[in-house]
Design a protein around this motif. Sequence first.
Motif, PDB file in Angstrom:
ATOM      1  N   PHE A 110     -10.704   1.416  -6.074  1.00  0.00           N
ATOM      2  CA  PHE A 110      -9.795   2.536  -5.840  1.00  0.00           C
ATOM      3  C   PHE A 110      -9.178   2.422  -4.447  1.00  0.00           C
ATOM      4  N   ASN A 111      -7.861   2.614  -4.380  1.00  0.00           N
ATOM      5  CA  ASN A 111      -7.141   2.709  -3.115  1.00  0.00           C
ATOM      6  C   ASN A 111      -6.321   3.993  -3.200  1.00  0.00           C
ATOM      7  N   LEU A 112      -6.833   5.058  -2.577  1.00  0.00           N
ATOM      8  CA  LEU A 112      -6.332   6.398  -2.870  1.00  0.00           C
ATOM      9  C   LEU A 112      -5.647   7.056  -1.674  1.00  0.00           C
ATOM     10  N   PHE A 113      -4.857   8.072  -1.997  1.00  0.00           N
ATOM     11  CA  PHE A 113      -4.214   8.951  -1.011  1.00  0.00           C
ATOM     12  C   PHE A 113      -3.306   8.168  -0.061  1.00  0.00           C
ATOM     13  N   THR A 114      -2.425   7.367  -0.610  1.00  0.00           N
ATOM     14  CA  THR A 114      -1.448   6.592   0.149  1.00  0.00           C
ATOM     15  C   THR A 114      -2.136   5.790   1.258  1.00  0.00           C
ATOM     16  N   SER A 115      -3.064   4.943   0.860  1.00  0.00           N
ATOM     17  CA  SER A 115      -3.772   4.070   1.810  1.00  0.00           C
ATOM     18  C   SER A 115      -3.288   2.634   1.654  1.00  0.00           C
ATOM     19  N   PHE A 116      -2.024   2.473   1.377  1.00  0.00           N
ATOM     20  CA  PHE A 116      -1.410   1.166   1.137  1.00  0.00           C
ATOM     21  C   PHE A 116      -0.048   1.153   1.820  1.00  0.00           C
ATOM     22  N   GLY A 117       0.457  -0.056   2.126  1.00  0.00           N
ATOM     23  CA  GLY A 117       1.809  -0.176   2.668  1.00  0.00           C
ATOM     24  C   GLY A 117       1.929   0.072   4.151  1.00  0.00           C
ATOM     25  N   TYR A 118       0.825  -0.057   4.885  1.00  0.00           N
ATOM     26  CA  TYR A 118       0.847   0.201   6.329  1.00  0.00           C
ATOM     27  C   TYR A 118       1.374  -0.976   7.144  1.00  0.00           C
ATOM     28  N   PHE A 119       1.389  -2.154   6.569  1.00  0.00           N
ATOM     29  CA  PHE A 119       1.586  -3.371   7.347  1.00  0.00           C
ATOM     30  C   PHE A 119       3.062  -3.655   7.624  1.00  0.00           C
ATOM     31  N   GLU A 120       3.330  -4.211   8.801  1.00  0.00           N
ATOM     32  CA  GLU A 120       4.685  -4.644   9.142  1.00  0.00           C
ATOM     33  C   GLU A 120       5.075  -5.864   8.318  1.00  0.00           C
ATOM     34  N   ALA A 121       4.136  -6.782   8.144  1.00  0.00           N
ATOM     35  CA  ALA A 121       4.411  -8.022   7.423  1.00  0.00           C
ATOM     36  C   ALA A 121       4.253  -7.812   5.924  1.00  0.00           C
ATOM     37  N   GLU A 122       5.297  -8.147   5.181  1.00  0.00           N
ATOM     38  CA  GLU A 122       5.298  -7.969   3.727  1.00  0.00           C
ATOM     39  C   GLU A 122       4.146  -8.729   3.076  1.00  0.00           C
ATOM     40  N   ILE A 123       3.806  -9.884   3.623  1.00  0.00           N
ATOM     41  CA  ILE A 123       2.767 -10.713   3.031  1.00  0.00           C
ATOM     42  C   ILE A 123       1.419 -10.009   3.014  1.00  0.00           C
ATOM     43  N   ASP A 124       1.190  -9.086   3.962  1.00  0.00           N
ATOM     44  CA  ASP A 124      -0.101  -8.401   4.018  1.00  0.00           C
ATOM     45  C   ASP A 124      -0.283  -7.420   2.863  1.00  0.00           C
ATOM     46  N   ASN A 125       0.810  -6.858   2.359  1.00  0.00           N
ATOM     47  CA  ASN A 125       0.709  -6.013   1.167  1.00  0.00           C
ATOM     48  C   ASN A 125       0.281  -6.852  -0.038  1.00  0.00           C
ATOM     49  N   LEU A 126       0.883  -8.025  -0.169  1.00  0.00           N
ATOM     50  CA  LEU A 126       0.517  -8.926  -1.260  1.00  0.00           C
ATOM     51  C   LEU A 126      -0.919  -9.427  -1.088  1.00  0.00           C
ATOM     52  N   ARG A 127      -1.298  -9.711   0.137  1.00  0.00           N
ATOM     53  CA  ARG A 127      -2.678 -10.143   0.405  1.00  0.00           C
ATOM     54  C   ARG A 127      -3.683  -9.081  -0.052  1.00  0.00           C
ATOM     55  N   THR A 128      -3.339  -7.825   0.133  1.00  0.00           N
ATOM     56  CA  THR A 128      -4.236  -6.745  -0.280  1.00  0.00           C
ATOM     57  C   THR A 128      -4.385  -6.707  -1.795  1.00  0.00           C
ATOM     58  N   ILE A 129      -3.267  -6.864  -2.519  1.00  0.00           N
ATOM     59  CA  ILE A 129      -3.342  -6.903  -3.984  1.00  0.00           C
ATOM     60  C   ILE A 129      -4.200  -8.089  -4.432  1.00  0.00           C
ATOM     61  N   LYS A 130      -4.014  -9.220  -3.800  1.00  0.00           N
ATOM     62  CA  LYS A 130      -4.810 -10.396  -4.148  1.00  0.00           C
ATOM     63  C   LYS A 130      -6.285 -10.193  -3.822  1.00  0.00           C
ATOM     64  N   ALA A 131      -6.562  -9.496  -2.725  1.00  0.00           N
ATOM     65  CA  ALA A 131      -7.944  -9.218  -2.347  1.00  0.00           C
ATOM     66  C   ALA A 131      -8.611  -8.314  -3.388  1.00  0.00           C
ATOM     67  N   ILE A 132      -7.863  -7.324  -3.879  1.00  0.00           N
ATOM     68  CA  ILE A 132      -8.385  -6.464  -4.950  1.00  0.00           C
ATOM     69  C   ILE A 132      -8.648  -7.306  -6.191  1.00  0.00           C
ATOM     70  N   ARG A 133      -7.683  -8.127  -6.552  1.00  0.00           N
ATOM     71  CA  ARG A 133      -7.833  -9.014  -7.718  1.00  0.00           C
ATOM     72  C   ARG A 133      -9.100  -9.850  -7.621  1.00  0.00           C
ATOM     73  N   ASP A 134      -9.348 -10.431  -6.455  1.00  0.00           N
ATOM     74  CA  ASP A 134     -10.471 -11.349  -6.293  1.00  0.00           C
ATOM     75  C   ASP A 134     -11.825 -10.648  -6.305  1.00  0.00           C
ATOM     76  N   SER A 135     -11.825  -9.323  -6.168  1.00  0.00           N
ATOM     77  CA  SER A 135     -13.084  -8.574  -6.180  1.00  0.00           C
ATOM     78  C   SER A 135     -13.306  -7.800  -7.478  1.00  0.00           C
ATOM     79  N   LEU A 136     -12.423  -8.001  -8.462  1.00  0.00           N
ATOM     80  CA  LEU A 136     -12.559  -7.319  -9.743  1.00  0.00           C
ATOM     81  C   LEU A 136     -13.349  -8.154 -10.742  1.00  0.00           C
ATOM     82  N   LYS A 137     -14.144  -7.477 -11.551  1.00  0.00           N
ATOM     83  CA  LYS A 137     -14.758  -8.128 -12.700  1.00  0.00           C
ATOM     84  C   LYS A 137     -13.666  -8.428 -13.731  1.00  0.00           C
ATOM     85  N   PRO A 138     -13.909  -9.332 -14.676  1.00  0.00           N
ATOM     86  CA  PRO A 138     -12.873  -9.719 -15.651  1.00  0.00           C
ATOM     87  C   PRO A 138     -12.197  -8.550 -16.357  1.00  0.00           C
ATOM     88  N   ASN A 139     -12.952  -7.507 -16.674  1.00  0.00           N
ATOM     89  CA  ASN A 139     -12.365  -6.344 -17.345  1.00  0.00           C
ATOM     90  C   ASN A 139     -12.233  -5.144 -16.409  1.00  0.00           C
TER      91      ASN A 139
END
Length: 244
Positions: A110-139
């Motif tokens: 869970f990433n709640l209450f507008t706790s995303f999009g803080y970074f100046e660099a666009e790549i860091d937003n994508l890095r966060t999505i990838k970090a979530i992906r890498d910590s998820l179970k298959p389902n």
Amino acid sequence: MQKEDFNWFTSWFDSPYYHVLYKDRDYEEAGTFIKKLTSFLDLKNNATVLDLACGKGRHSKHLATLGYNVTGVDLSPNSIKAAKAFETKNLKFEIHDMCIAYSGKFDAIFNLFTSFGYFEAEIDNLRTIKAIRDSLKPNGFGIIDFLNVEFLKQHLVPSEQKTVDGIIFQIKRKIENNFIIKEISFEADGKNYFYTEKVKALTLNNFKKYFEEAGVTLKKTFGNYQLDTFDPASSERLILIFGL
């Protein structure tokens, strides 16, 4: 005058005045939202949950009371120090950077209450999505609770004054260079303070692009904490559920 560091969130979120300004957040509403969301996701009682950018653990505590094994992480040492007072056998807190995958695999992140999009660099937003992906179970499910930019543009309050615990906060808002900016100034303890909150003005299409690049699939969108259908023109929130 006390000003923020290069990364505004590093100093502002770790400041005691951040928690003073936002002390009136609706704890009951947060609990109701969590119950509706976990019911929709059909999370089992022993599910593993990561609360990413948890602050002092408002949502983490609700999740733990529902029987989940919850880890709350945040970049702010002061927030995590405060949250640790509520640790139990199924609830723990740690300092962690959301751009980096947290160790272990989770049924839901869970990433709640507008706790995303803080970074100046666009790549860091994508890095966060990838970090979530890498910590998820298959389902597993990733959940981002963001603001609806189109709605906010139509209802932006340019300035206001808010008094909390005797502190008068002067707040100004604007949208500039595709960032939603909130400037906060106040006097406390004999000092003048100035902080800036900056959140990238991300739309549903922006998130879809992140998801595509990260190799995850958008499964559902909601427009508010009652889990009503998302409408770009009228919804206050943009709640996204995605997975592998």
